[in-house]
Design a protein around this motif. Structure first.
Motif, mmCIF file in Angstrom:
data_model
loop_
_atom_site.group_PDB
_atom_site.id
_atom_site.type_symbol
_atom_site.label_atom_id
_atom_site.label_comp_id
_atom_site.label_asym_id
_atom_site.label_seq_id
_atom_site.Cartn_x
_atom_site.Cartn_y
_atom_site.Cartn_z
ATOM 1 N N CYS A 176 36.306 27.266 43.621
ATOM 2 C CA CYS A 176 37.069 28.494 43.396
ATOM 3 C C CYS A 176 36.173 29.692 43.179
ATOM 4 N N LEU A 181 39.337 31.209 45.710
ATOM 5 C CA LEU A 181 40.425 31.892 45.003
ATOM 6 C C LEU A 181 41.367 32.589 45.978
ATOM 7 N N GLU A 199 37.398 23.095 40.133
ATOM 8 C CA GLU A 199 36.295 24.039 39.931
ATOM 9 C C GLU A 199 35.599 23.747 38.599
ATOM 10 N N ARG A 204 36.163 30.725 36.597
ATOM 11 C CA ARG A 204 36.867 30.650 37.874
ATOM 12 C C ARG A 204 38.124 29.792 37.772
ATOM 13 N N TRP A 207 40.799 32.028 36.563
ATOM 14 C CA TRP A 207 41.400 32.867 37.597
ATOM 15 C C TRP A 207 42.342 32.076 38.492
ATOM 16 N N ASN A 338 33.647 37.577 39.861
ATOM 17 C CA ASN A 338 34.183 37.221 41.175
ATOM 18 C C ASN A 338 33.388 37.969 42.236
#
Length: 365
Positions: A176, A181, A199, A204, A207, A338
């Motif tokens: 991810c 994502l 993940e 992550r 998220w 990210n």
């Protein structure tokens, strides 16, 4: 001009303040670079891993390939673009002459060159690129979002390779990072009944959970969950491997149902053994690879989803840096971040950098 250059076949890069201006050929356009998103491949180049070596870079080369910018000069043979146009860049430079290009598969050109590997990239104030790799941004799309179209296109192409067959089906996403994502987000938007996200990074995973996924750390719990909840189907319908971890494949093959589909996106650094008799022949699993984005249907479909479908991907941007030492920005890729943007000519779209970097508020809608 200022630029970040990979000069030698060794770890590290150089921040050059007097790099030569780009040369604009007859079929080229010169871009004033708006935003460049840092990719995991940039980290590979920075660290000079075996994966980076395998790309056979033409050194020295300016790095940076997830790009948006504004046309400020056009070559004599350019006919499709004009000064003032805002564009994003396709990373792959097809020859337009080989068998693959002639048969609609230019994304896998036999004579492929790649921006920031075999031609200068955009960790620079300006970059000259062929007109045929420029994608005009729709009116109203911010340049920062334009810089995300290349990685978002990787995610969308993965879904295309699964024949977009996720509506009403269960999906597993292994890894991810930003592309993983986005696959989670797009799969749920397309109507997946459940997305299982695997993940190791807690940030992550958080998220993925915000986006609506059922999250797991790598381990036996993934297969146990699938066996409990999908025994009636013998597994999930579609899986996407994004992590590039060879160790992820046993879990994926054990989780996908008979006659299911696995799409691979990440490039493992070592060969992956596959029990062909068990999984491919007897279970009838379809294994598909993906490389980049299809030219140009991936781009057209993706932008349609973003502009008319109401899908927002700007939440993916968490940090912004000015052009300079790449190290601190690279370090974020394995931490709580990210997408990290480099803004070579200063802020765009009203965004501001604070002390060299900014973490922006983000939502997963």
């Amino acid at each position: 001009m200022k630029a970040i250059v990979k000069t030698t076949a060794a770890p590290g890069v150089e921040f050059v303040e007097d790099h030569p201006e780009p040369t604009v050929g007859p079929r080229d356009v010169l871009l004033h670079v708006g935003a460049v998103s840092i990719c995991g491949t940039d980290r590979e180049m920075y660290e000079w891993t075996p994966s980076a070596v395998a790309f056979n870079l033409d050194l020295p080369v300016v790095l940076g390939h997830e790009v948006s910018g504004t046309v400020i000069e056009v070559g004599s043979d350019v006919s499709r673009l004009a000064v003032g146009d805002r564009v994003a860049l396709e990373t792959h430079i097809p020859c337009e002459q080989c068998f693959m290009c002639r048969t609609g598969n230019g994304h896998n050109c036999l004579n492929m060159k790649i921006i920031a590997m075999h031609a200068d990239g955009a960790f620079a104030e300006r970059v000259a690129v062929p007109e045929n790799i420029c994608f005009p941004l729709p009116e109203g799309m911010p340049l920062e979002v334009g810089a995300l179209l290349e990685p978002a296109g990787v995610a969308w192409h993965a879904l295309q390779r699964a024949d977009l067959d996720v509506a009403g089906h269960s999906v597993l996403v292994s890894g991810c990072g930003p592309v993983g994502l986005l696959i989670v987000q797009f799969a749920l938007h397309l109507g997946a009944t459940e997305v299982i996200a695997v993940e190791p990074n807690p940030y992550r995973r958080g998220w993925a959970e915000k986006l609506g996924a059922t999250v797991f750390e790598p381990g036996p719990g993934v297969v146990e969950y699938v066996e409990e909840h999908y025994a009636h189907r013998s597994g999930v319908d579609v899986a996407f491997e994004v992590s590039a971890a060879a160790a992820a494949y046993p879990t994926i093959f054990e989780s996908v149902r008979r006659e299911g589909t696995i799409v691979t996106i990440g490039h493992p650094g070592t060969p992956v053994p596959v029990d062909i008799a068990k999984y491919i022949n007897k279970n009838g699993i379809t294994l598909r690879g993906t490389f980049g984005r299809r030219l140009w249907d991936t781009w057209e479909d993706l932008v349609e989803v973003l502009t008319r479908g109401g899908v927002d991907i700007s939440w993916l941007i968490t940090h912004r840096f000015p052009l300079g030492d790449l190290g601190p920005a690279i370090d974020l890729l394995t931490g709580d971040a990210n997408k990290v943007l480099i803004l070579p000519n200063g802020p765009v779209d009203g965004a501001a950098t604070v002390g060299g970097a900014e973490t922006v508020a983000a939502t997963a809608h």
